[in-house]
Design a protein around this motif. Structure first.
Motif, PDB file in Angstrom:
ATOM      1  N   SER A  79      -5.067  -6.387   2.080  1.00  0.00           N
ATOM      2  CA  SER A  79      -4.228  -6.404   0.883  1.00  0.00           C
ATOM      3  C   SER A  79      -5.108  -6.376  -0.355  1.00  0.00           C
ATOM      4  CB  SER A  79      -3.358  -7.666   0.876  1.00  0.00           C
ATOM      5  OG  SER A  79      -2.631  -7.774   2.080  1.00  0.00           O
ATOM      6  N   LEU A 113      -6.765   1.319  -1.968  1.00  0.00           N
ATOM      7  CA  LEU A 113      -5.866   2.442  -1.673  1.00  0.00           C
ATOM      8  C   LEU A 113      -6.600   3.770  -1.737  1.00  0.00           C
ATOM      9  CD1 LEU A 113      -2.649   1.337  -3.585  1.00  0.00           C
ATOM     10  CD2 LEU A 113      -3.006   1.372  -1.109  1.00  0.00           C
ATOM     11  N   LEU A 139      -3.790  -0.959   9.029  1.00  0.00           N
ATOM     12  CA  LEU A 139      -3.358  -1.775   7.896  1.00  0.00           C
ATOM     13  C   LEU A 139      -3.119  -3.195   8.373  1.00  0.00           C
ATOM     14  CD1 LEU A 139      -0.678   0.567   6.268  1.00  0.00           C
ATOM     15  CD2 LEU A 139      -3.077   0.340   5.621  1.00  0.00           C
ATOM     16  N   ASN A 171      -1.178  -5.941   7.631  1.00  0.00           N
ATOM     17  CA  ASN A 171       0.035  -6.012   6.816  1.00  0.00           C
ATOM     18  C   ASN A 171       0.508  -7.454   6.647  1.00  0.00           C
ATOM     19  OD1 ASN A 171       2.186  -5.053   5.320  1.00  0.00           O
ATOM     20  ND2 ASN A 171       3.431  -4.552   7.105  1.00  0.00           N
ATOM     21  N   TYR A 210       2.909  -6.808   2.985  1.00  0.00           N
ATOM     22  CA  TYR A 210       2.304  -6.205   1.801  1.00  0.00           C
ATOM     23  C   TYR A 210       2.381  -4.680   1.826  1.00  0.00           C
ATOM     24  CZ  TYR A 210      -1.173  -5.333  -1.871  1.00  0.00           C
ATOM     25  OH  TYR A 210      -1.826  -4.905  -3.017  1.00  0.00           O
ATOM     26  N   TYR A 211       2.202  -4.084   3.001  1.00  0.00           N
ATOM     27  CA  TYR A 211       2.168  -2.622   3.103  1.00  0.00           C
ATOM     28  C   TYR A 211       3.497  -2.021   3.566  1.00  0.00           C
ATOM     29  CZ  TYR A 211      -2.849  -2.263   2.202  1.00  0.00           C
ATOM     30  OH  TYR A 211      -4.096  -2.295   1.616  1.00  0.00           O
ATOM     31  N   LEU A 228       4.414   0.979   1.478  1.00  0.00           N
ATOM     32  CA  LEU A 228       3.567   2.138   1.769  1.00  0.00           C
ATOM     33  C   LEU A 228       3.987   2.811   3.071  1.00  0.00           C
ATOM     34  CD1 LEU A 228       1.107   3.926   1.204  1.00  0.00           C
ATOM     35  CD2 LEU A 228      -0.312   2.210   2.338  1.00  0.00           C
ATOM     36  N   SER A 239      -0.445  -0.347  12.093  1.00  0.00           N
ATOM     37  CA  SER A 239      -0.355  -1.564  11.289  1.00  0.00           C
ATOM     38  C   SER A 239       0.056  -2.742  12.153  1.00  0.00           C
ATOM     39  CB  SER A 239       0.635  -1.390  10.132  1.00  0.00           C
ATOM     40  OG  SER A 239       1.954  -1.269  10.620  1.00  0.00           O
TER      41      SER A 239
END
Length: 252
Positions: free
Chosen positions: A150, A156, A177, A179, A183-184, A187, A210
């Motif tokens: 994060s 990014l 990721l 996550n 947080y993602y 995305l 992820s």
């Protein structure tokens, strides 16, 4: 499977991809097995993992806890560490965790950021480079897989560059990721939307995996195998074409 420390086996793994067409691949993985300092068996096919993280700690302690957990998981699996070279924020937390755990730490940092992202004593080996592009190139050359934590714009940028390289078949390394706290999620929804609208091919959906915790994410990275619905342009860029930097190293 029974094994002794440092034993290597070949395992055949079937991987179902996340793409809409449900592609399946089969791959032989070279998995290195080792014991952690408590005698527990740990396995990994990775020697080094690059983690994209930044100089901020985040407002929630859960981000810091997840960072330390990821560092401990890499230590337990005897995986060395490649990152952006700073010793503040989440970068400092995870690099110190790996270093204290006896793993090799390689930090790659542009000259212009050294005074901003490094304070006091450096952690592990530090390799200065000329610019941001050479930073990501250098990290790619040393890593077997990538994990994004994060963070903000810089993370990014690094994340999408290695995703793009995977799409172009410049590399075949897994990208994950971590996550934390969802947080993602936005995305991941964006990627789904881009596929739905026809801007990303469904076959490219597999590139990113992820998970909400370090253990599960590394397991998914271990199971990853690159597959394409069609033949893509294989770009065999050598280090000069990618802008490989000169060998400047600072060790502690």
């Amino acid at each position: 499977m029974d094994a002794t420390a440092q034993e290597t086996d070949n395992c055949k793994v079937g991987v179902k991809l996340d793409g809409r067409k449900g592609l399946w691949c089969s791959v032989t993985l070279n998995i290195s097995k080792a014991k952690d300092n408590k005698g527990r068996m740990s396995t990994s096919k990775f020697k080094k993992i690059c983690v994209f993280c930044g100089s901020s700690l985040g407002k929630k302690k859960s981000y810091q806890d997840a960072t330390i957990d990821l560092g401990k998981e890499l230590v337990m699996k005897n995986i060395d560490f490649v990152y952006g070279g700073g010793n503040i924020g989440l970068m400092g937390l995870i690099s110190q965790t790996l270093f204290d755990g006896g793993r090799h730490v390689l930090g790659v940092i542009p000259n212009a950021l050294m005074n901003k992202e490094i304070t006091g004593v450096t952690i592990g080996e530090v390799k200065p480079v000329e610019n941001m592009h050479q930073r990501i190139v250098e990290m790619n050359l040393h890593a077997d897989a990538f994990i994004a934590m994060s963070e903000g714009y810089g993370t990014l940028e690094e994340l999408f560059e290695v995703i793009t390289w995977a799409q172009l078949d410049i590399h075949s390394k897994p990208v994950g990721l971590l996550n934390i706290n969802g947080y993602y999620n936005s995305l991941l929804s964006f990627i789904d939307q881009a596929i739905e609208e026809g801007f990303i091919k469904p076959s490219a959906h597999y590139i990113v995996v992820s998970a909400s915790n370090a253990k599960e994410l590394i397991e998914k990275l271990e199971d990853y195998y690159p597959c394409h619905e069609e033949v893509v342009l294989k770009l065999n860029w050598n280090s000069m074409q990618l802008g490989h930097s000169q060998n400047n190293v600072i060790s502690t």
